[in-house]
Design an enzyme around this catalytic site. Structure first.
Site, PDB file in Angstrom:
ATOM      1  N   SER A 240      57.533  84.218  27.100  1.00  0.00           N
ATOM      2  CA  SER A 240      56.604  85.022  26.058  1.00  0.00           C
ATOM      3  C   SER A 240      55.926  85.816  27.225  1.00  0.00           C
ATOM      4  O   SER A 240      55.314  86.837  26.433  1.00  0.00           O
ATOM      5  CB  SER A 240      55.767  83.830  25.644  1.00  0.00           C
ATOM      6  N   HIS A 270      60.794  76.903  24.376  1.00  0.00           N
ATOM      7  CA  HIS A 270      59.614  77.182  25.189  1.00  0.00           C
ATOM      8  C   HIS A 270      58.532  76.686  24.553  1.00  0.00           C
ATOM      9  O   HIS A 270      58.347  75.380  24.652  1.00  0.00           O
ATOM     10  CB  HIS A 270      59.510  79.093  24.924  1.00  0.00           C
ATOM     11  N   HIS A 316      62.465  71.511  33.794  1.00  0.00           N
ATOM     12  CA  HIS A 316      61.730  72.832  33.781  1.00  0.00           C
ATOM     13  C   HIS A 316      62.716  74.077  34.338  1.00  0.00           C
ATOM     14  O   HIS A 316      63.537  73.530  35.456  1.00  0.00           O
ATOM     15  CB  HIS A 316      60.411  72.884  34.568  1.00  0.00           C
ATOM     16  N   ARG A 325      50.124  70.090  35.161  1.00  0.00           N
ATOM     17  CA  ARG A 325      49.316  70.179  34.090  1.00  0.00           C
ATOM     18  C   ARG A 325      49.379  68.838  33.125  1.00  0.00           C
ATOM     19  O   ARG A 325      48.619  68.498  32.468  1.00  0.00           O
ATOM     20  CB  ARG A 325      49.955  71.503  33.273  1.00  0.00           C
ATOM     21  N   ASP A 371      54.336  69.767  28.275  1.00  0.00           N
ATOM     22  CA  ASP A 371      54.526  69.549  26.735  1.00  0.00           C
ATOM     23  C   ASP A 371      54.782  67.779  26.579  1.00  0.00           C
ATOM     24  O   ASP A 371      54.816  67.320  25.667  1.00  0.00           O
ATOM     25  CB  ASP A 371      55.725  69.984  26.224  1.00  0.00           C
TER      26      ASP A 371
HETATM   27  N1  HAX Z   1      67.126  66.356  28.518  1.00  0.00           N
HETATM   28  C1  HAX Z   1      68.349  66.356  28.779  1.00  0.00           C
HETATM   29  N2  HAX Z   1      69.218  66.962  29.506  1.00  0.00           N
HETATM   30  C2  HAX Z   1      68.648  68.301  30.064  1.00  0.00           C
HETATM   31  C3  HAX Z   1      67.176  68.111  29.929  1.00  0.00           C
HETATM   32  C4  HAX Z   1      66.465  67.104  29.353  1.00  0.00           C
HETATM   33  N3  HAX Z   1      65.036  67.454  29.192  1.00  0.00           N
HETATM   34  N4  HAX Z   1      66.682  69.281  30.751  1.00  0.00           N
HETATM   35  C5  HAX Z   1      67.701  69.953  31.333  1.00  0.00           C
HETATM   36  N5  HAX Z   1      68.878  69.292  30.867  1.00  0.00           N
HETATM   37  C6  HAX Z   1      70.116  69.463  30.938  1.00  0.00           C
HETATM   38  C7  HAX Z   1      70.492  70.981  30.281  1.00  0.00           C
HETATM   39  O1  HAX Z   1      70.559  70.892  28.748  1.00  0.00           O
HETATM   40  C8  HAX Z   1      71.647  71.342  31.058  1.00  0.00           C
HETATM   41  O2  HAX Z   1      72.906  70.791  30.519  1.00  0.00           O
HETATM   42  P1  HAX Z   1      74.322  71.497  30.039  1.00  0.00           P
HETATM   43  O3  HAX Z   1      74.841  72.060  31.607  1.00  0.00           O
HETATM   44  O4  HAX Z   1      75.064  70.444  29.722  1.00  0.00           O
HETATM   45  O5  HAX Z   1      73.770  72.829  29.298  1.00  0.00           O
HETATM   46  C9  HAX Z   1      71.523  70.698  32.416  1.00  0.00           C
HETATM   47  O6  HAX Z   1      70.525  69.823  32.335  1.00  0.00           O
HETATM   48  C10 HAX Z   1      70.952  71.736  33.543  1.00  0.00           C
HETATM   49  O7  HAX Z   1      69.638  72.339  33.069  1.00  0.00           O
HETATM   50  P2  HAX Z   1      68.722  72.774  34.062  1.00  0.00           P
HETATM   51  O8  HAX Z   1      68.957  73.794  34.894  1.00  0.00           O
HETATM   52  O9  HAX Z   1      67.933  71.383  34.432  1.00  0.00           O
HETATM   53  O10 HAX Z   1      67.359  73.355  32.893  1.00  0.00           O
HETATM   54  P3  HAX Z   1      67.082  74.695  32.517  1.00  0.00           P
HETATM   55  O11 HAX Z   1      66.637  75.421  33.480  1.00  0.00           O
HETATM   56  O12 HAX Z   1      68.642  75.390  31.977  1.00  0.00           O
HETATM   57  O13 HAX Z   1      66.530  74.271  31.185  1.00  0.00           O
HETATM   58  C11 HAX Z   1      64.638  73.468  30.153  1.00  0.00           C
HETATM   59  C12 HAX Z   1      65.024  74.178  31.189  1.00  0.00           C
HETATM   60  C13 HAX Z   1      63.016  73.425  30.114  1.00  0.00           C
HETATM   61  C14 HAX Z   1      64.813  74.545  28.751  1.00  0.00           C
HETATM   62  C15 HAX Z   1      65.344  72.050  29.971  1.00  0.00           C
HETATM   63  O14 HAX Z   1      64.702  71.344  30.735  1.00  0.00           O
HETATM   64  C16 HAX Z   1      65.010  71.692  28.480  1.00  0.00           C
HETATM   65  O15 HAX Z   1      65.533  71.858  27.581  1.00  0.00           O
HETATM   66  N6  HAX Z   1      64.053  70.556  28.426  1.00  0.00           N
HETATM   67  C17 HAX Z   1      63.509  69.797  27.219  1.00  0.00           C
HETATM   68  C18 HAX Z   1      62.869  70.849  26.416  1.00  0.00           C
HETATM   69  C19 HAX Z   1      61.335  71.174  27.148  1.00  0.00           C
HETATM   70  O16 HAX Z   1      60.563  70.116  27.472  1.00  0.00           O
HETATM   71  N7  HAX Z   1      61.062  72.569  27.042  1.00  0.00           N
HETATM   72  C20 HAX Z   1      59.455  72.822  27.713  1.00  0.00           C
HETATM   73  C21 HAX Z   1      59.598  73.616  28.783  1.00  0.00           C
HETATM   74  C22 HAX Z   1      58.066  74.003  29.166  1.00  0.00           C
HETATM   75  C23 HAX Z   1      57.881  75.234  28.565  1.00  0.00           C
HETATM   76  O17 HAX Z   1      58.318  76.325  28.588  1.00  0.00           O
HETATM   77  N8  HAX Z   1      56.686  75.187  27.896  1.00  0.00           N
HETATM   78  O18 HAX Z   1      56.332  76.248  27.201  1.00  0.00           O
END
Ligand code: HAX
Length: 436
Positions: A240, A270, A316, A325, A371
């Site tokens: 964003s 996000h 994250h 936070r 979150d």
């Molecule tokens: N639960 C299960 N699996 C998870 C996970 C979680 N909370 N977080 C990461 N993983 C998995 C990913 O899906 C990925 O799997 P694949 O290789 O099979 O695709 C693997 O672990 C590696 O991912 P990563 O490198 O650890 O994480 P990314 O940097 O790709 O993604 C995310 C970061 C925040 C998007 C991810 O951790 C996630 O989807 N978390 C849950 C959603 C969430 O809480 N989002 C809010 C983030 C904060 C924010 O921006 N707020 O605005």
């Protein structure tokens, strides 16, 4: 105006630093970009300077070099309040200085004097169907003010370049003053039969926001002061903030930039994650008819993972620790609502989930992010409509957007234009390099 004077006094210093970097070290190479990075969300590729806020993997967010704990301790607050005034954080981000209480109050006064929302903005919101998402209403309401933007009007008349940031700051103060009223209007229209609650001019911005959302409990005003502080910015490279900055680089006005940024915030990976996280917790709580045991949480988490879903609120892209936070909100809950059963569920989940995610061997960060708890606190104070949570988040986050966009214009940053390649280019580059 206090912020304008403060920025004016600093612009030259920052311009000189940047100019010196370009002149003396312009060809210094700061990173090599791999094929994997290009193909996976340009992950980790340094793309710009973000002095206003920065995320350290091991210690979390910094506002102008200060950690969240330092900000909570150092910024001024009104008597009887544990949490800093929103005006003080905005001053810190924009002005790069911890303000006195008097300066923070001046920002709050600026907001009071600029908060009137034009009627056409409410008309835009009213034109949406009942079923519309609150984020689309919020984004459209903000977008609708673009035509009256001071930047747009002066640019049309041919204003000189060194005026740009002054006018952007004017627009930013107008927008940030109006945003809580717009958000509260959407809330009351969508969920409470359009029973609008008039603003109370005696309150600071965050307390007034809490009041307009229908809860005059002083503890809720405190929560909203904390909420505004924690959500204001998170480095200028997330979806964003970077979108707002990118759109701003085309000399788009603040309303166009912030509306675009909000559309990115609305995505499930996000800003929408706080809503998904709260829904996931509520389902967990109801499935076991009360605070679940750790074994029950283990079962529920395994089931979520087996269904191919992520555990919302955990993980994250940058952080590699429990998000400070999250900890600040946990501290608030321990003080104000220790017996709340959803909060107790959050605490049990915190004990169980990191171990399970670590054991998968693939999650880079098994710890909770902001979150994982935000929605639980809102539930406690009666704001139960989870699909509204990203609007709450956006009301604070646009303050960060505006700080980045104003400074980009003050420093005369050019339009952004990275380079895209075709798959064929990549294949040829690799085969021509002799790389195996
Ligand atoms: N639960 C299960 N699996 C998870 C996970 C979680 N909370 N977080 C990461 N993983 C998995 C990913 O899906 C990925 O799997 P694949 O290789 O099979 O695709 C693997 O672990 C590696 O991912 P990563 O490198 O650890 O994480 P990314 O940097 O790709 O993604 C995310 C970061 C925040 C998007 C991810 O951790 C996630 O989807 N978390 C849950 C959603 C969430 O809480 N989002 C809010 C983030 C904060 C924010 O921006 N707020 O605005």
């Amino acid at each position: 105006m206090i912020l304008e004077d403060r920025i004016e006094a600093n612009v030259m210093i920052w311009q000189e630093r940047i100019n010196r970097l370009i002149k003396e070290h312009g060809s210094y190479v700061i990173s090599d970009v791999t094929v994997a990075q290009i193909c996976s969300g340009i992950r980790g590729v340094p793309i710009q300077i973000s002095d206003i806020s920065y995320v350290e993997p091991e210690s979390g967010l910094r506002y102008r070099t200060y950690t969240i704990n330092e900000v909570l301790n150092l910024l001024p607050r009104i008597e009887g309040s544990r949490y800093p005034l929103t005006g003080s954080i905005y001053y810190l981000l924009m002005g790069n200085e911890i303000p006195t209480l008097s300066k923070a109050m001046q920002i709050e006064d600026e907001w009071r004097s600029r908060a009137k929302v034009p009627q056409y903005v409410y008309d835009v919101i009213d034109a949406f169907p009942e079923t519309a998402s609150p984020m689309s209403m919020f984004s459209a309401a903000i977008l609708s003010m673009s035509g009256q933007s001071k930047f747009y009007l002066e640019y049309e008349k041919g204003m000189p370049k060194d005026r740009y940031w002054h006018v952007m700051l004017e627009d930013s103060l107008d927008l940030t003053a109006r945003a809580p009223r717009i958000a509260a209007y959407i809330y009351n229209r969508k969920y409470h039969g359009n029973q609008q609650i008039p603003a109370d001019e005696n309150l600071d911005l965050a307390a007034n926001f809490a009041h307009m959302l229908g809860n005059d409990d002083p503890a809720y005003a405190e929560l909203m002061r904390l909420f505004m502080l924690l959500h204001m910015d998170h480095e200028n490279a997330n979806v964003s903030a970077h979108t707002a900055h990118l759109v701003g680089s085309a000399l788009s006005d603040i309303y166009l930039s912030c509306s675009a940024g909000l559309n990115g915030l609305a995505g499930p990976l996000h800003g929408l994650a706080n809503q998904e996280c709260c829904n996931w917790l509520l389902k967990l709580y109801h499935e076991f008819q009360g605070v679940p045991s750790k074994d029950q949480i283990r079962q529920y988490v395994e089931k979520t993972l087996q269904e191919g879903r992520v555990i919302p609120g955990y993980g994250h892209a940058v952080l590699r620790c429990t998000d400070p936070r999250f900890l600040a909100q946990m501290d608030f809950a321990k003080r104000n609502m220790p017996d709340d059963e959803l909060f107790q569920t959050v605490m049990n989940v915190y004990e169980v989930v990191p171990g399970i995610l670590k054991a998968t061997g693939k999650v880079s960060n098994p710890w909770p992010n902001v979150d994982a708890i935000t929605g639980t606190l809102q539930q406690h104070y009666g704001v139960k409509e989870t699909d509204f949570y990203t609007v709450l988040f956006g009301t604070s986050r646009i303050m960060g957007f505006t700080a980045h966009v104003v400074w980009a214009r003050a420093l005369g940053k050019p339009i952004e234009r990275p380079k895209a390649l075709t798959t064929r280019h990549l294949e040829s580059m690799i085969s021509n390099s002799g790389y195996r």
